[in-house]
Design a protein around this motif. Structure first.
Motif, PDB file in Angstrom:
ATOM      1  N   UNK A 422       0.811  -1.217   0.000  1.00  0.00           N
ATOM      2  CA  UNK A 422       0.000   0.000   0.000  1.00  0.00           C
ATOM      3  C   UNK A 422       0.845   1.267   0.000  1.00  0.00           C
ATOM      4  N   UNK A 423       1.919   1.269   0.788  1.00  0.00           N
ATOM      5  CA  UNK A 423       2.684   2.504   0.971  1.00  0.00           C
ATOM      6  C   UNK A 423       4.011   2.537   0.212  1.00  0.00           C
ATOM      7  N   UNK A 424       4.506   1.385  -0.214  1.00  0.00           N
ATOM      8  CA  UNK A 424       5.814   1.334  -0.862  1.00  0.00           C
ATOM      9  C   UNK A 424       6.968   1.344   0.120  1.00  0.00           C
ATOM     10  N   UNK A 443      20.578  -0.820   1.676  1.00  0.00           N
ATOM     11  CA  UNK A 443      19.186  -0.962   2.088  1.00  0.00           C
ATOM     12  C   UNK A 443      18.965  -0.422   3.502  1.00  0.00           C
ATOM     13  N   UNK A 444      19.986  -0.540   4.354  1.00  0.00           N
ATOM     14  CA  UNK A 444      19.881   0.010   5.715  1.00  0.00           C
ATOM     15  C   UNK A 444      19.689   1.521   5.652  1.00  0.00           C
ATOM     16  N   UNK A 445      20.485   2.164   4.809  1.00  0.00           N
ATOM     17  CA  UNK A 445      20.354   3.614   4.639  1.00  0.00           C
ATOM     18  C   UNK A 445      18.979   3.953   4.077  1.00  0.00           C
ATOM     19  N   UNK A 451      12.917   5.582   2.593  1.00  0.00           N
ATOM     20  CA  UNK A 451      12.849   5.611   1.136  1.00  0.00           C
ATOM     21  C   UNK A 451      11.757   4.671   0.634  1.00  0.00           C
ATOM     22  N   UNK A 452      11.031   5.090  -0.385  1.00  0.00           N
ATOM     23  CA  UNK A 452       9.987   4.243  -0.967  1.00  0.00           C
ATOM     24  C   UNK A 452      10.529   3.519  -2.190  1.00  0.00           C
ATOM     25  N   UNK A 453       9.682   2.630  -2.724  1.00  0.00           N
ATOM     26  CA  UNK A 453      10.082   1.867  -3.906  1.00  0.00           C
ATOM     27  C   UNK A 453      10.333   2.787  -5.097  1.00  0.00           C
TER      28      UNK A 453
END
Length: 484
Positions: A422-424, A443-445, A451-453
């Motif tokens: 729903x939110x990315x 990905x940790x950052x 951050x979204x998709x």
């Protein structure tokens, strides 16, 4: 009687010495009490020396497979004493480096065993320091004979950073000879021809990988249905397949019911979930069933500090229920990782200073296992994300679709990403393959920045790199994968 310190830290491991440096940066008069060696278990007997051993194994592996890269090398060999010597030397070098950092930041180092003798009621915390009679393990470097040592000290705030030790099961107590903990596994005098590893967490799998690469016959016994139980099931399955391909025998859903020692080695009786029993024999057994916090013997119980099953109870800033006493790192609970301890130490002293800091979000702490292939992850697994009731989108990208991985001769592995449909929101990222422990920080950052998709999909990743697979995995979650 020494002057009153602003902050006194018990334990000079990653959590303790980082907290000390940050405290000094903030202007606190700071001291560390250490009984054996600066850098703690991580630097001296864990994170660093195991990576040195694994690096030697990796180089040995590549030498054995030189023809795969068009090279001709005479059959390689090794001397385990030299491999261990290199590992210990690296630890000793970094141990000395921590000592330099203490001196540079004007942090007093008090050598000995600490015990809190008075706390609470608005006054300073009193700590007595006695001489260490017998080290748990031998120090990497000789303990300096400085001015500060046995005596009584006061501090406005005391941070307990005493770490953890190997968990021991009754009847399977390590003897330093046939039954090992990571201490003995780190410095074998001779190379065992066969080995049983009890436990398949990061410690167990890393040692299984090292010893198998160096030629030992290795069997891993795991009580739970999955190796690397904290990892995403799909990633753990791929790791298992790769480890078994290397010749490691893996038994899951299996418990060790009895261990007997003999002059030749150990005999292990194991029982599967279905009740089927089998007998395993090997020269050595490594007990890698986890660790337990070092919360005893420091006066915490006497001061009324809340402790639950060996773990000191703290809030999000390291504060215990007793005024003036704090706890960070392994002794303050899982995940028991050096980088978690370091960040906890920073948060703790910044909160003492009165800075605007936020509690650590443990779901954003990455975990890494340095076996071959490597495993790295952050956030929720696919199963946990679904259990939370969220609708998810899952992306996958295999190493075999990446040009850099093929050029490296490392085509086995996968990057997996999990998003809130729903939110990315990026909920989790999980990897298995070459150098993924260096990739996971991206990905940790991203998670830290919320951050979204869409932002990840519009990020330009350099080519040719392994990091491109991170991008492709995100694209795959939304039906836009390019190279697979």
């Amino acid at each position: 009687m020494a002057d009153i310190y602003d902050i006194l830290i018990i334990g000079g491991g990653p959590g303790g010495y980082v907290a000390a440096i940050r405290a000094a940066q903030l202007g606190f008069k700071t001291a560390i009490v250490e009984r054996e060696h600066l850098g703690g278990i991580c630097l001296n007997w864990g994170c660093i020396p195991t990576k040195a051993l694994l690096r030697s194994a990796e180089v040995y592996h590549y030498a054995e497979h030189a023809e795969d890269y068009g090279l001709k090398i005479a059959k390689p060999d090794f001397d385990i004493a030299d491999v261990v010597k290199r590992s210990r030397g690296i630890s000793a070098q970094l141990n000395g480096g921590v000592g330099f950092l203490m001196k540079k930041n004007k942090v007093d180092v008090i050598w000995g065993e600490a015990k809190i003798t008075k706390a609470g009621k608005g006054g300073p915390v009193e700590v007595s320091v006695g001489t260490m009679q017998k080290p748990i393990v031998e120090p990497q470097n000789p303990i300096p004979k400085g001015v500060l040592g046995e005596g009584s000290y006061k501090a406005k705030h005391v941070i307990v950073a005493t770490g953890a030790r190997p968990r021991v099961l009754p009847g399977i107590e390590p003897d330093g000879d046939r039954i090992w903990t990571y201490f003995e596994a780190m410095k074998p005098k001779t190379m065992p021809k066969s080995l049983i590893v009890m436990g398949s967490g990061a410690i167990g799998i890393e040692f299984a990988s090292f010893y198998r690469t160096m030629g030992a016959e290795v069997t891993v016994v795991e009580l739970l249905p999955q190796i690397m139980p904290v990892e995403d099931g799909e990633i753990a399955a791929l790791a298992r397949k790769a480890l078994e391909k290397q010749g490691i025998k893996i038994l899951t859903d299996t418990k060790v019911t009895n261990v007997t020692k003999s002059g030749e080695g150990v005999t292990v009786e194991a029982e599967g979930k279905d009740g089927a029993k089998q007998t395993l024999s090997a020269e050595r057994l490594i007990s890698a069933i986890g660790v337990q916090g070092n919360s005893e013997g420091f006066g915490l119980q006497e001061m009324g500090v809340a402790i639950d099953r060996g773990i000191v109870t703290v809030d999000g800033f390291g504060r215990t229920n007793v005024e003036g006493i704090y706890a960070i790192g392994d002794v303050a609970g899982p995940p028991m990782l050096a980088h978690k301890a370091e960040h906890e130490g920073t948060i703790c002293v910044e909160k003492i200073k009165g800075l605007d800091v936020h509690p650590m979000k443990k779901e954003r702490i990455p975990g890494c296992t340095y076996c071959q292939p490597q495993v790295a992850s952050v956030g929720l697994t696919e199963a946990k994300a679904k259990e939370s009731g969220r609708a998810v989108k899952v992306g996958r990208f295999k190493f075999q679709g990446n040009g850099k991985a093929i050029a490296l001769g490392e085509p086995e592995g996968m990057v997996k990403t999990i998003f809130d449909a729903k939110t990315g929101e990026l909920l989790g990222a999980h990897m298995v393959g070459a150098e993924v422990t260096e990739l996971i920080q991206g990905f940790v950052i991203a998670m830290g920045l919320e951050t979204t998709e869409e932002e990840l999909m519009h990020t330009v990743f350099p080519h040719p790199t392994l990091s491109e697979m991170m991008h492709e995995s995100v694209l795959d979650a939304y039906g836009r994968v390019i190279h697979m």
